[in-house]
Design an enzyme around this catalytic site. Structure first.
Site, short mmCIF file in Angstrom:
data_model
loop_
_atom_site.label_atom_id
_atom_site.label_comp_id
_atom_site.label_asym_id
_atom_site.label_seq_id
_atom_site.Cartn_x
_atom_site.Cartn_y
_atom_site.Cartn_z
N TYR A 142 6.26 -28.77 74.65
CA TYR A 142 6.76 -29.58 73.54
C TYR A 142 7.44 -30.84 74.11
CZ TYR A 142 5.43 -25.55 70.87
OH TYR A 142 4.67 -24.55 70.30
N TYR B 204 -1.34 -26.83 67.10
CA TYR B 204 -2.68 -26.22 67.14
C TYR B 204 -2.66 -24.70 67.09
CZ TYR B 204 -3.67 -30.94 68.49
OH TYR B 204 -3.74 -32.30 68.48
N ARG C 240 2.78 -23.09 76.10
CA ARG C 240 3.77 -23.19 75.03
C ARG C 240 3.35 -22.34 73.83
NH1 ARG C 240 2.52 -29.27 72.50
NH2 ARG C 240 1.21 -28.53 70.78
N GLY C 241 4.22 -22.30 72.82
CA GLY C 241 3.86 -21.75 71.51
C GLY C 241 3.48 -20.31 71.55
N GLU C 242 2.28 -20.02 71.06
CA GLU C 242 1.86 -18.62 71.00
C GLU C 242 0.51 -18.38 71.69
OE1 GLU C 242 2.61 -16.53 67.39
OE2 GLU C 242 0.89 -15.20 67.68
N ASP C 243 -0.50 -19.12 71.27
CA ASP C 243 -1.82 -18.78 71.79
C ASP C 243 -1.99 -19.14 73.27
OD1 ASP C 243 -4.41 -17.63 71.19
OD2 ASP C 243 -5.21 -19.63 71.56
N SER C 244 -1.54 -20.33 73.68
CA SER C 244 -1.69 -20.69 75.10
C SER C 244 -0.81 -19.79 75.97
CB SER C 244 -1.35 -22.17 75.34
OG SER C 244 -0.04 -22.46 74.95
N ASP D 262 -1.66 -22.50 64.79
CA ASP D 262 -2.09 -21.82 63.56
C ASP D 262 -3.62 -21.67 63.55
OD1 ASP D 262 0.60 -21.87 62.34
OD2 ASP D 262 0.27 -24.03 62.34
#
Ligand code: TRH
Length: 379
Positions: free
Chosen positions: A198, A15, A275-279, A17
């Site tokens: 993840y 999600y 995780r990831g980038e936005d969260s 991107d």
């Protein structure tokens, strides 16, 4: 005249991107008065973050942003159809005829390649770098988000901190919000932890530690996250609304909420695993203790990125560092009960660091404002 901007987004997986592009698009429109067209190839993923999206519409306007279903590379474009600012997200290939039309514009559009967030130092040397088109009279500029004044900064809405302050000032708002997602009063009274990670995160041993620990914990997990471990704990399907208690741990599966409500979830919890980038960025803005699960890369390249961030952020926060490294598999054979106790004991230092960090990284403005200012300097 109103400035026009085209933002091209391909959903590679997950999600992040569309999550980042949607946040950027909304802010460009709402705070800078820019006419934004968001081109996105996967409306179904988009709809999960933003239920206003109609997955069958080729063209629609969502919260003031024109949304185009980007189906293929084939379309024909006139120079008049090209925006003043064109952003390709994570180096997506623009439709070739769109690029050809860009070359016919006078003046040429400002063209950005918007890159991923990392705390590594090399981004400072790459942010704003130019990349001339091999055949056409066009120049692309790299735009890197980041944590220093030599980068583009971080996405942050102008009203965000006021909204957070208002939410935190009235504990009933957090209770009401979590209750609207199904949480019971007993679940609210426990230490609240949100988990977004993840599939390979060591969720099962952490659940075991919480279950056998001294502290009552409610763990909120969005549907579709850590499914195996959650099902193992529940002894049934990990669908929204499912809940079970074992020992001192209650695990509740939440529905995937719309993007602004995800902020509320982070604010309403005592600790957030993101995780990831936005969260990850949203957890930083929440000001609560957080643990980052980084997006995996080949040859463990992500371990370097993880350490780069911890070196900047986790200054003096040994417990957060140790927990994060173990959560990401950098340290194996983790003692989860001890890691959790350490993290909880470090709460005062983490709280102080969160305030200082917020001051540090907001001193360089916000990403959207920096991007608009940079675009204006190039026109
Ligand atoms: O979904 P992600 O794993 O996305 C990743 C990363 O962005 C990664 O860097 C990128 O390369 C890869 O995608 C392709 O995690 P991320 O970045 O946190 O994005 C999740 C988005 O989903 C974020 O905008 C918050 C939002 N969200 C909701 O709106 N509701 C929810 O219930 C949850 C759990 C998340």
């Amino acid at each position: 005249m109103t400035m026009r901007l085209d933002l091209f987004c391909r959903v590679i997986d997950n999600y992040g991107d569309i999550g980042i592009c949607w946040r950027l698009a909304r802010q460009l429109h709402a705070e800078h008065g820019i006419a934004v067209r968001l081109w996105v190839d996967d409306l179904a993923s988009f709809q999960r973050l933003c239920p206003d999206v109609d997955t069958s519409a080729e063209n629609q306007v969502v919260q003031g942003v024109a949304v185009r279903h980007w189906r293929d590379q084939d379309g024909m474009y006139t120079p008049e159809a090209v925006a003043d600012i064109v952003i390709e997200f994570f180096a997506v290939d623009l439709p070739p005829h769109y690029v050809a039309a860009m070359a016919q514009c006078t003046p040429r559009p400002v063209w950005f390649n918007f890159e991923g967030l990392t705390a590594e130092e090399w981004v400072e040397g790459c942010h704003r770098l130019t990349s001339p088109h091999p055949q056409l009279p066009l120049t692309k500029h790299f735009f890197f988000p980041g944590f220093t004044d030599k980068t583009g900064g971080l996405l942050r809405e102008a009203a965000l901190f006021d909204e957070r302050r208002a939410f935190l000032a009235d504990p009933a708002l957090a209770s009401d919000f979590l209750q609207s997602l199904g949480a019971s009063p007993a679940e609210l009274a426990a230490t609240r932890v949100s988990v977004f990670c993840y599939p390979f995160a060591p969720v099962a041993p952490l659940f075991e530690a919480w279950q056998g620990g001294a502290e009552a914990i409610t763990c909120f997990v969005p549907e579709g996250v850590a499914t195996q471990a959650v099902q193992g704990f529940l002894g049934g399907d990990a669908v929204a609304g499912a809940v079970a208690t074992r020992g001192h741990l209650t695990v509740r599966v939440l529905p995937f909420v719309q993007q602004p409500d995800y902020d509320k979830l982070l604010w309403a919890c005592d600790v957030n695993l993101v995780r990831g980038e936005d969260s990850w960025v949203r957890a930083q803005w929440a000001g609560k203790p957080f643990v980052w699960h980084i997006y995996p890369q080949d040859d463990n390249l992500h371990h370097k990125k993880l350490r780069a961030f911890l070196q900047r952020y986790a200054v003096g926060l040994d417990a957060i560092s140790a927990f994060t490294l173990a959560w990401n598999g950098v340290h194996l054979d983790a003692d989860w009960p001890a890691l959790w106790r350490g993290l909880r004991a470090e709460a005062p230092q983490i709280a102080a660091r969160a305030v200082a960090w917020e001051r540090e990284v907001t001193a360089y403005g916000d990403l959207t404002g920096n991007l608009v200012a940079f675009a204006q300097s190039l026109r």
